[in-house]
Write a protein that holds these residues in place. Structure first.
Motif, PDB file in Angstrom:
ATOM      1  N   HIS A 126      15.856  -8.221  -5.358  1.00  0.00           N
ATOM      2  CA  HIS A 126      16.114  -6.777  -5.347  1.00  0.00           C
ATOM      3  C   HIS A 126      14.814  -5.993  -5.573  1.00  0.00           C
ATOM      4  O   HIS A 126      14.538  -4.996  -4.892  1.00  0.00           O
ATOM      5  CB  HIS A 126      17.151  -6.442  -6.415  1.00  0.00           C
ATOM      6  N   ALA A 127      14.008  -6.479  -6.516  1.00  0.00           N
ATOM      7  CA  ALA A 127      12.738  -5.820  -6.773  1.00  0.00           C
ATOM      8  C   ALA A 127      11.822  -5.924  -5.551  1.00  0.00           C
ATOM      9  O   ALA A 127      11.129  -4.964  -5.193  1.00  0.00           O
ATOM     10  CB  ALA A 127      12.062  -6.439  -8.000  1.00  0.00           C
ATOM     11  N   GLY A 128      11.825  -7.109  -4.909  1.00  0.00           N
ATOM     12  CA  GLY A 128      11.016  -7.265  -3.714  1.00  0.00           C
ATOM     13  C   GLY A 128      11.456  -6.340  -2.589  1.00  0.00           C
ATOM     14  O   GLY A 128      10.644  -5.775  -1.865  1.00  0.00           O
ATOM     15  N   THR A 129      12.779  -6.159  -2.465  1.00  0.00           N
ATOM     16  CA  THR A 129      13.305  -5.249  -1.426  1.00  0.00           C
ATOM     17  C   THR A 129      12.873  -3.816  -1.698  1.00  0.00           C
ATOM     18  O   THR A 129      12.471  -3.077  -0.793  1.00  0.00           O
ATOM     19  CB  THR A 129      14.829  -5.348  -1.376  1.00  0.00           C
ATOM     20  N   ILE A 130      12.976  -3.424  -2.973  1.00  0.00           N
ATOM     21  CA  ILE A 130      12.561  -2.062  -3.333  1.00  0.00           C
ATOM     22  C   ILE A 130      11.071  -1.877  -3.035  1.00  0.00           C
ATOM     23  O   ILE A 130      10.637  -0.855  -2.500  1.00  0.00           O
ATOM     24  CB  ILE A 130      12.869  -1.781  -4.813  1.00  0.00           C
ATOM     25  N   GLN A 165      16.120   4.210  -9.859  1.00  0.00           N
ATOM     26  CA  GLN A 165      16.494   2.800  -9.805  1.00  0.00           C
ATOM     27  C   GLN A 165      16.865   2.295 -11.205  1.00  0.00           C
ATOM     28  O   GLN A 165      16.183   2.570 -12.194  1.00  0.00           O
ATOM     29  CB  GLN A 165      15.347   1.948  -9.243  1.00  0.00           C
ATOM     30  N   ALA A 166      17.970   1.554 -11.257  1.00  0.00           N
ATOM     31  CA  ALA A 166      18.384   0.989 -12.544  1.00  0.00           C
ATOM     32  C   ALA A 166      17.356  -0.057 -13.009  1.00  0.00           C
ATOM     33  O   ALA A 166      16.799  -0.803 -12.198  1.00  0.00           O
ATOM     34  CB  ALA A 166      19.765   0.350 -12.418  1.00  0.00           C
ATOM     35  N   ASP A 167      17.106  -0.131 -14.310  1.00  0.00           N
ATOM     36  CA  ASP A 167      16.231  -1.123 -14.953  1.00  0.00           C
ATOM     37  C   ASP A 167      14.768  -0.964 -14.555  1.00  0.00           C
ATOM     38  O   ASP A 167      13.953  -1.883 -14.761  1.00  0.00           O
ATOM     39  CB  ASP A 167      16.672  -2.551 -14.619  1.00  0.00           C
ATOM     40  N   LEU A 168      14.373   0.169 -13.962  1.00  0.00           N
ATOM     41  CA  LEU A 168      12.985   0.326 -13.550  1.00  0.00           C
ATOM     42  C   LEU A 168      12.088   0.481 -14.779  1.00  0.00           C
ATOM     43  O   LEU A 168      12.307   1.337 -15.631  1.00  0.00           O
ATOM     44  CB  LEU A 168      12.838   1.553 -12.647  1.00  0.00           C
ATOM     45  N   LEU A 169      11.061  -0.383 -14.866  1.00  0.00           N
ATOM     46  CA  LEU A 169      10.063  -0.268 -15.936  1.00  0.00           C
ATOM     47  C   LEU A 169       8.898   0.610 -15.474  1.00  0.00           C
ATOM     48  O   LEU A 169       8.452   1.491 -16.214  1.00  0.00           O
ATOM     49  CB  LEU A 169       9.549  -1.660 -16.325  1.00  0.00           C
ATOM     50  N   ARG A 212      -3.332  -3.408   9.166  1.00  0.00           N
ATOM     51  CA  ARG A 212      -4.335  -3.517   8.113  1.00  0.00           C
ATOM     52  C   ARG A 212      -3.731  -3.098   6.782  1.00  0.00           C
ATOM     53  O   ARG A 212      -2.798  -2.298   6.723  1.00  0.00           O
ATOM     54  CB  ARG A 212      -5.563  -2.664   8.433  1.00  0.00           C
ATOM     55  N   ASN A 213      -4.291  -3.645   5.714  1.00  0.00           N
ATOM     56  CA  ASN A 213      -3.806  -3.379   4.362  1.00  0.00           C
ATOM     57  C   ASN A 213      -4.429  -2.067   3.874  1.00  0.00           C
ATOM     58  O   ASN A 213      -5.642  -1.931   3.787  1.00  0.00           O
ATOM     59  CB  ASN A 213      -4.211  -4.530   3.432  1.00  0.00           C
ATOM     60  N   VAL A 214      -3.554  -1.088   3.575  1.00  0.00           N
ATOM     61  CA  VAL A 214      -4.048   0.206   3.102  1.00  0.00           C
ATOM     62  C   VAL A 214      -3.752   0.424   1.619  1.00  0.00           C
ATOM     63  O   VAL A 214      -4.057   1.496   1.083  1.00  0.00           O
ATOM     64  CB  VAL A 214      -3.414   1.350   3.916  1.00  0.00           C
ATOM     65  N   GLY A 215      -3.177  -0.580   0.966  1.00  0.00           N
ATOM     66  CA  GLY A 215      -2.890  -0.419  -0.458  1.00  0.00           C
ATOM     67  C   GLY A 215      -1.820  -1.387  -0.917  1.00  0.00           C
ATOM     68  O   GLY A 215      -1.418  -2.318  -0.196  1.00  0.00           O
ATOM     69  N   TRP A 216      -1.328  -1.144  -2.170  1.00  0.00           N
ATOM     70  CA  TRP A 216      -0.327  -2.034  -2.778  1.00  0.00           C
ATOM     71  C   TRP A 216       0.749  -1.188  -3.439  1.00  0.00           C
ATOM     72  O   TRP A 216       0.510  -0.065  -3.865  1.00  0.00           O
ATOM     73  CB  TRP A 216      -0.972  -2.946  -3.837  1.00  0.00           C
ATOM     74  N   VAL A 217       1.941  -1.785  -3.477  1.00  0.00           N
ATOM     75  CA  VAL A 217       3.045  -1.236  -4.268  1.00  0.00           C
ATOM     76  C   VAL A 217       3.302  -2.210  -5.414  1.00  0.00           C
ATOM     77  O   VAL A 217       3.478  -3.418  -5.185  1.00  0.00           O
ATOM     78  CB  VAL A 217       4.329  -1.060  -3.422  1.00  0.00           C
ATOM     79  N   ARG A 218       3.299  -1.700  -6.611  1.00  0.00           N
ATOM     80  CA  ARG A 218       3.527  -2.554  -7.789  1.00  0.00           C
ATOM     81  C   ARG A 218       4.679  -1.939  -8.579  1.00  0.00           C
ATOM     82  O   ARG A 218       4.666  -0.738  -8.884  1.00  0.00           O
ATOM     83  CB  ARG A 218       2.255  -2.593  -8.652  1.00  0.00           C
ATOM     84  N   LEU A 219       5.696  -2.771  -8.885  1.00  0.00           N
ATOM     85  CA  LEU A 219       6.802  -2.242  -9.689  1.00  0.00           C
ATOM     86  C   LEU A 219       7.366  -3.350 -10.553  1.00  0.00           C
ATOM     87  O   LEU A 219       7.203  -4.545 -10.269  1.00  0.00           O
ATOM     88  CB  LEU A 219       7.892  -1.621  -8.812  1.00  0.00           C
ATOM     89  N   GLY A 220       7.992  -2.929 -11.629  1.00  0.00           N
ATOM     90  CA  GLY A 220       8.602  -3.864 -12.556  1.00  0.00           C
ATOM     91  C   GLY A 220      10.012  -3.433 -12.900  1.00  0.00           C
ATOM     92  O   GLY A 220      10.297  -2.254 -13.058  1.00  0.00           O
TER      93      GLY A 220
END
Length: 575
Positions: A51-55, A85-89, A142-150
């Motif tokens: 689920h986190a990967g999908t988000i 989002q539920a449980d989003l850190l 091309r890679n223009v950045g990253w998404v990081r979530l917990g």
């Protein structure tokens, strides 16, 4: 001595059954609960990670354009949306160098992330705090950045605890029930269960009045009573359903139009007897066959029911039914979808209205219209020829008049010629209008203009517009009145340097119209206004207005000659 009761306890079959079943049941359920909880915990963790990967992947797709454009406000708005989002850190958007460009905690914007993944595909991992996912943001390869979530594991842990609690409760209930069943098994269970099974077998075979016998007040006995109550309810519902089905069938059969129900695949699921008669096939043959196969244009029929499914209805869709014997019947196809109890589209209900009589009447009307048009052309030709012949005779008579009679006869013949030309104009106008009511202002303009065209000085003509129409019968009489008025203007009103004529048409009320004709000539003589003198033209106008036009005529002098006619129209039509 304290354990002497143990052999006595286990020497009883009932006790041993109870203890053995309860022990085995408790062990199996305990192992099951433990294994289920452990497996489910792993599954929930993996689902949470997915689920986190999908988000993260969704956010990466949404943020690609914003990262490429370095639109900080847009990126922050995307990150703020994820707070729901539920449980989003946390959730953040990071440029390729590791700088935080947007964060759910805005105080961290501008900081750098040190543990970016070496793998271009990112990572997803479980930590002691929850789930940590890092997804690449790609644009044009091309890679223009990253998404990081917990995401926190709190909801997962709560779910695991709740399932464990439920598992223990179910285990305790199962152990108790097992003990009860074991205690009664030797005496009642087999016999009572067999009795219930026999009842169910009879019901399954089609028996409607069979019921379970009295089995006592224990669980199996109550089950028997519940079974009987359920069978009573089912019997009542079955009777209600049969009645409703019979009523619906009677409604379908009462319709004189062919009725169909059609599936999404275009197959007929039901028809009425009118459909059998229209197609020539029995009901059992029609059900399950393709709806489009019974029409001369199957593709048009297929488009028709597909359009009805797409729009949920269709009206007056023309098709032609092909009877089994080859007869063709034109129909108008009407259809609408019907829904099941859940509100979903269940099928299509269609009716085919026989249009044979309509087409016959339409063809008859077209034939009548052609006949009428032919008759009108013939009448127009004959009348026009007759009027032209009369004009020719008058012209011939004028050419051959003796000199001593020319001065007296020429004015009369000229007036007669003008009247015939007026009749020819109105006849041509009525023919062009297919002998329908014509506009009074157009009639006045045509007749008066034609009569004044022969004047030495053509007066200025002003006719007020009007939507009033006059019937063909009254139009001929009114045209002759207009012709007489215009002829008098040419004879008496064109003595001025700038002669002018003004005509107004005004609706008074109901079917009454007032027409005022005014010229700027010398006006009427006093003896004419007093009714002491008149001519043939004036008498003709009074006769036409009072009898044919059902009105009255008034002569006035108002800076010239003024004639007011009040008419009652036979037919009032407005454009």
């Amino acid at each position: 001595m304290k354990l002497d009761w143990i052999p006595l306890l286990f020497n009883r079959l009932k006790t041993r059954l109870m203890v053995g079943i309860v022990g085995v049941l408790a062990l199996l359920i305990g192992l099951f609960v433990y294994d289920f909880t452990r497996r489910n915990t792993r599954v929930l963790h993996n689902q949470h990670l997915e689920h986190a990967g999908t988000i993260g992947a969704t956010l990466a797709v949404s943020a690609a354009g914003w990262l490429s454009a370095r639109d900080l406000a847009g990126m922050q708005e995307l990150v703020d949306v994820e707070k729901r989002q539920a449980d989003l850190l946390y959730a953040m958007l990071i440029d390729p160098s590791g700088k935080v460009l947007a964060h759910t905690d805005r105080s961290r914007i501008g900081q750098y992330v040190q543990d970016l993944p070496d793998d271009p595909a990112g990572f997803g991992r479980l930590t002691s705090d929850g789930v940590d996912v890092c997804s690449p943001v790609r644009l044009a390869g091309r890679n223009v950045g990253w998404v990081r979530l917990g995401l926190s594991l709190q909801s997962v842990n709560d779910a695991v605890a709740e399932e464990t609690r439920h598992g223990l409760i179910y285990a305790l209930v199962a152990i108790c029930v097992g003990a009860l069943i074991a205690g009664m098994m030797a005496q009642l269970l087999t016999r009572q269960i067999d009795s219930l099974r026999n009842v169910l077998a009879s019901v399954r075979a089609g028996a409607q009045n069979v019921r379970a016998p009295e089995l006592g007040r224990d669980e199996v006995g109550l089950l028997g009573k519940d079974l009987n109550a359920m069978l009573d309810v089912l019997a009542t519902r079955d009777a209600t359903i049969r009645d409703a089905s019979a009523y619906a069938r009677r409604l379908l059969e009462a319709s004189l139009d062919p009725l169909f129900t059609i599936s999404r695949e275009g197959l007929i699921t039901d028809v009425n007897s009118a459909t059998e008669h229209a197609l020539g096939w029995p009901r059992y043959r029609l059900i399950g066959s393709a709806f489009a196969d019974y029409f001369t244009d199957p593709e048009a029929a297929r488009r028709g029911y597909q359009e009805a499914y797409a729009r949920e209805w269709v009206l007056d869709y023309p098709l032609t039914i092909r009877h089994k014997g080859g007869a063709l019947v034109p129909v108008n196809f009407h259809a609408s979808v019907y829904h099941n109890a859940a509100g979903a589209v269940s099928g299509l209900f269609a009716a085919a209205r026989d249009m044979s009589e309509h087409h016959r009447l339409l063809a008859q009307a077209q034939a009548d219209a052609q006949t009428r048009a032919h008759l009108l052309r013939e009448v127009n030709h004959r009348v026009t020829n007759n009027l032209a012949s009369l004009l020719g005779l008058i012209s011939h008579e004028q050419e051959h008049l003796a000199e001593d009679r020319r001065a007296a006869a020429s004015p009369v013949l000229d007036r007669l010629t003008q009247r015939l030309r007026g009749l020819m104009f109105v006849h041509r106008m009525l023919y062009d209008a297919q002998w329908s009511p014509v506009r009074i202002d157009q009639l006045a303009r045509g007749v008066i203009g034609a009569a004044m065209s022969a004047a030495p000085v053509v007066p200025a003509l002003d006719i007020s517009p009007s939507a009033e129409r006059i019937s063909p019968r009254q139009a001929s009489a009114l045209a002759m009145v207009f012709n007489e008025l215009a002829t008098n203007t040419v004879k008496y009103g064109c003595t001025r340097t700038s002669p002018a004529v003004h005509c107004t048409i005004e609706t008074i009320s109901g079917d009454t119209v007032c027409i005022a004709y005014t010229d700027n000539g010398a006006g009427f003589a006093p003896e004419v206004l007093a009714g002491q003198r008149g001519n043939v033209g004036l008498k003709l106008m009074r006769l036409l207005v009072e009898q044919s036009l059902r009105g009255n005529l008034l002569l006035l002098n108002d800076r010239g000659a003024r004639v007011e006619m009040t008419l009652r129209l036979e037919e009032r039509h407005r454009t």
